[in-house]
Design a protein around this motif. Structure first.
Motif, mmCIF file in Angstrom:
data_model
loop_
_atom_site.group_PDB
_atom_site.id
_atom_site.type_symbol
_atom_site.label_atom_id
_atom_site.label_comp_id
_atom_site.label_asym_id
_atom_site.label_seq_id
_atom_site.Cartn_x
_atom_site.Cartn_y
_atom_site.Cartn_z
ATOM 1 N N PRO A 244 40.432 38.246 59.131
ATOM 2 C CA PRO A 244 41.375 39.366 59.294
ATOM 3 C C PRO A 244 40.926 40.630 58.546
ATOM 4 O O PRO A 244 40.991 41.733 59.108
ATOM 5 C CB PRO A 244 42.683 38.800 58.721
ATOM 6 N N GLN A 245 40.472 40.477 57.309
ATOM 7 C CA GLN A 245 40.027 41.640 56.553
ATOM 8 C C GLN A 245 38.767 42.237 57.155
ATOM 9 O O GLN A 245 38.630 43.462 57.254
ATOM 10 C CB GLN A 245 39.778 41.249 55.092
ATOM 11 N N ILE A 246 37.830 41.379 57.578
ATOM 12 C CA ILE A 246 36.592 41.873 58.185
ATOM 13 C C ILE A 246 36.895 42.623 59.479
ATOM 14 O O ILE A 246 36.315 43.687 59.747
ATOM 15 C CB ILE A 246 35.629 40.696 58.448
ATOM 16 N N ASP A 253 39.634 47.063 63.712
ATOM 17 C CA ASP A 253 40.879 46.538 64.268
ATOM 18 C C ASP A 253 42.087 47.145 63.543
ATOM 19 O O ASP A 253 41.982 47.492 62.356
ATOM 20 C CB ASP A 253 40.936 45.018 64.096
ATOM 21 N N PRO A 254 43.227 47.247 64.219
ATOM 22 C CA PRO A 254 44.446 47.616 63.496
ATOM 23 C C PRO A 254 44.832 46.520 62.517
ATOM 24 O O PRO A 254 44.410 45.368 62.642
ATOM 25 C CB PRO A 254 45.491 47.760 64.614
ATOM 26 N N ALA A 255 45.656 46.857 61.548
ATOM 27 C CA ALA A 255 46.049 45.894 60.517
ATOM 28 C C ALA A 255 46.792 44.701 61.093
ATOM 29 O O ALA A 255 46.802 43.621 60.500
ATOM 30 C CB ALA A 255 46.911 46.587 59.463
ATOM 31 N N THR A 256 47.429 44.882 62.247
ATOM 32 C CA THR A 256 48.178 43.787 62.878
ATOM 33 C C THR A 256 47.291 42.869 63.705
ATOM 34 O O THR A 256 47.778 41.890 64.269
ATOM 35 C CB THR A 256 49.276 44.364 63.787
ATOM 36 N N GLY A 257 45.991 43.155 63.755
ATOM 37 C CA GLY A 257 45.079 42.308 64.529
ATOM 38 C C GLY A 257 44.709 42.948 65.842
ATOM 39 O O GLY A 257 45.427 43.794 66.375
ATOM 40 N N GLY A 258 43.552 42.529 66.373
ATOM 41 C CA GLY A 258 43.094 43.099 67.631
ATOM 42 C C GLY A 258 41.990 42.269 68.239
ATOM 43 O O GLY A 258 41.814 41.088 67.909
ATOM 44 N N THR A 259 41.215 42.898 69.104
ATOM 45 C CA THR A 259 40.175 42.200 69.847
ATOM 46 C C THR A 259 39.111 41.603 68.937
ATOM 47 O O THR A 259 38.676 40.460 69.124
ATOM 48 C CB THR A 259 39.502 43.163 70.837
ATOM 49 N N LEU A 263 37.818 37.670 68.719
ATOM 50 C CA LEU A 263 36.423 37.320 68.969
ATOM 51 C C LEU A 263 35.816 36.582 67.785
ATOM 52 O O LEU A 263 35.048 35.631 67.962
ATOM 53 C CB LEU A 263 35.617 38.583 69.272
ATOM 54 N N LEU A 264 36.149 37.003 66.574
ATOM 55 C CA LEU A 264 35.614 36.331 65.384
ATOM 56 C C LEU A 264 36.070 34.871 65.329
ATOM 57 O O LEU A 264 35.278 33.974 65.030
ATOM 58 C CB LEU A 264 36.053 37.062 64.116
ATOM 59 N N PHE A 265 37.336 34.629 65.618
ATOM 60 C CA PHE A 265 37.843 33.261 65.564
ATOM 61 C C PHE A 265 37.295 32.400 66.695
ATOM 62 O O PHE A 265 37.165 31.182 66.551
ATOM 63 C CB PHE A 265 39.376 33.259 65.601
ATOM 64 N N ALA A 266 36.978 33.005 67.835
ATOM 65 C CA ALA A 266 36.501 32.231 68.988
ATOM 66 C C ALA A 266 35.001 31.977 68.952
ATOM 67 O O ALA A 266 34.518 31.044 69.600
ATOM 68 C CB ALA A 266 36.859 32.953 70.286
ATOM 69 N N ALA A 267 34.243 32.782 68.206
ATOM 70 C CA ALA A 267 32.781 32.762 68.291
ATOM 71 C C ALA A 267 32.192 31.404 67.945
ATOM 72 O O ALA A 267 31.284 30.905 68.635
ATOM 73 C CB ALA A 267 32.185 33.853 67.393
#
Length: 427
Positions: A244-246, A253-259, A263-267
């Motif tokens: 999330p921080q990266i 990304d916005p602070a609430t999360g984004g694309t 992608l980081l979690f799916a990679a």
């Protein structure tokens, strides 16, 4: 090219094939519930602290019943135990559906059901893994493990994506219902299994049996090394708590999360699936201990590269840094899948049948607990030195740890499939 694709020989065994095909459906269904539970908790409480608390309610029974479930798997007919626990999973998924359909607003009811579900899962998984050597020939254990892990990672991609699509259309409760129905496929596959009695002396199912499992593990240096390298990889080299921080600080990304966050979690899962699809070379590797050490070292180097790419990126910079970071994570996921396949094969081949359940219980605890310890370690490190240094530094520690393991456990470095058969894997 055909020789590079996944080895599908284990699927020629009818019992393994039925379990594997059923798992495709049930893993996706389970991932739907994995998304639905925290989502429902957040909808009830509007508080992320309660969402974080679901991790405690899931992890504690997973550890306790993972260890005890391994003892149960060594004491009772494993088919019967699978029937009981799979039925329990179907029932808890159905109860999740009923409470959601009824408009439940009690968060502790959801938490309690989650704990019960994870208890059934913790007994089911070591039991299921312990029967694999009875379903496929010993030279196909690594291939069978790779096939199973590919399905798990496939579900980790398709399940959350499906949940995101289905929740607005069908509602949250429908995800629980789909999970319950999907589990019926596994229940049928387990029903078709022949009896699976345990070879050798049956232990008690109390604390003494669990302690005996750890004592057995302590005397088998090959098995001990396989667990140790996995702990090193997950504690020092799993930077997911930093995503999330990266995503916000490095990739805009916005602070609430984004694309970028998605992608980081799916990679890693994408890389693991690709590693499984192109795992046809795995059965030809005889020095499986060396292969594990090489794969874990490559995992560490992939995390070093990830940290470097994160450090070079900026929210206003080129998108290429994001894609390079994703490529590093995907490569790490691929080599981790291969490492896990070899480690599972070593465990199943080296352990005696009457100990397989308890060692699979330890395996479940290590797999579940290692990344969570890694979350804490990376979070603390990032607060002091930043996300890039924390990720890259963790990768360096993984490589150092692998070298130390290779020196401390030369028998693991020399381990081959043939030597395990000839020596009875006395470790």
């Amino acid at each position: 090219m055909r020789r590079q694709l996944a080895d599908t020989r284990p699927l020629r065994q009818p019992d393994f094939r039925r379990l594997w095909l059923a798992n495709i459906v049930t893993v996706i269904g389970a991932q739907l519930s994995i998304v639905a539970v925290p989502q429902q908790v957040f909808e009830i409480t509007r508080n992320s602290a309660y969402v974080g608390l679901t991790g405690v309610f899931a992890l504690v029974p997973l550890i306790v019943f993972g260890l005890w479930g391994g003892a149960l798997a060594d004491a009772f007919d494993r088919r019967r135990l699978l029937m009981i626990t799979t039925t329990g999973l179907v029932a808890t998924a159905a109860l999740f559906w009923l409470q959601a359909a009824a408009g439940n607003q009690n968060v502790w009811l959801v938490m309690g059901l989650l704990a019960v579900q994870q208890a059934f899962f913790a007994v089911n998984q070591p039991t299921r893994s312990a029967i694999i050597p009875k379903l496929v020939p010993s030279d196909q254990l690594a291939s069978a493990s790779a096939l199973n892990m590919t399905v798990m990672q496939f579900g980790a991609i398709v399940g959350p994506l499906s949940a995101g699509i289905l929740i607005p259309v069908l509602g949250l409760e429908s995800l629980y219902l789909l999970d319950s129905v999907a589990l019926l496929a596994t229940l049928y596959a387990v029903y078709r299994l022949p009896p699976q009695p345990v070879s050798g002396e049956r232990p008690s199912v109390g604390l003494r049996s669990v302690i005996d499992g750890f004592a057995y593990l302590a005397t088998r240096r090959i098995l001990l090394a396989s667990f140790l390298v996995d702990i090193i990889a997950m504690v020092f080299g799993m930077p997911r708590a930093l995503f999330p921080q990266i995503a916000t600080e490095s990739f805009g990304d916005p602070a609430t999360g984004g694309t970028a966050l998605g992608l980081l979690f799916a990679a890693m899962s994408v890389g693991a699936v690709l590693g499984g699809v192109f795992s046809g070379w795995i059965p030809r590797v005889r020095r499986q201990g060396l292969a594990v050490l090489v794969c874990v070292a490559l995992w560490g180097l992939a995390m070093v590269a990830f940290g470097v790419f994160v450090g070079a990126a900026s929210p206003e910079g080129s998108a290429w840094w994001l894609w390079l970071a994703l490529a590093a994570l995907a490569f790490g996921g691929a080599v981790d899948m291969v490492s896990a396949a070899f480690r599972q094969a070593i465990l199943l081949e080296s352990a005696t049948d009457e100990m397989r359940g308890r060692l699979q219980g330890v395996f479940i605890v290590v797999v579940a607990g290692g990344p969570r310890i890694g979350d804490v370690a990376h979070g603390v490190a990032a607060a002091s030195v930043g996300t890039a240094v924390a990720a890259a530094g963790g990768g360096v520690l993984v490589v150092i740890g692998v070298v130390i393991c290779a020196v401390a456990f030369p028998a693991f470095l020399r381990y081959t499939v043939r030597s395990a058969v000839e020596r009875g894997a006395k470790g």
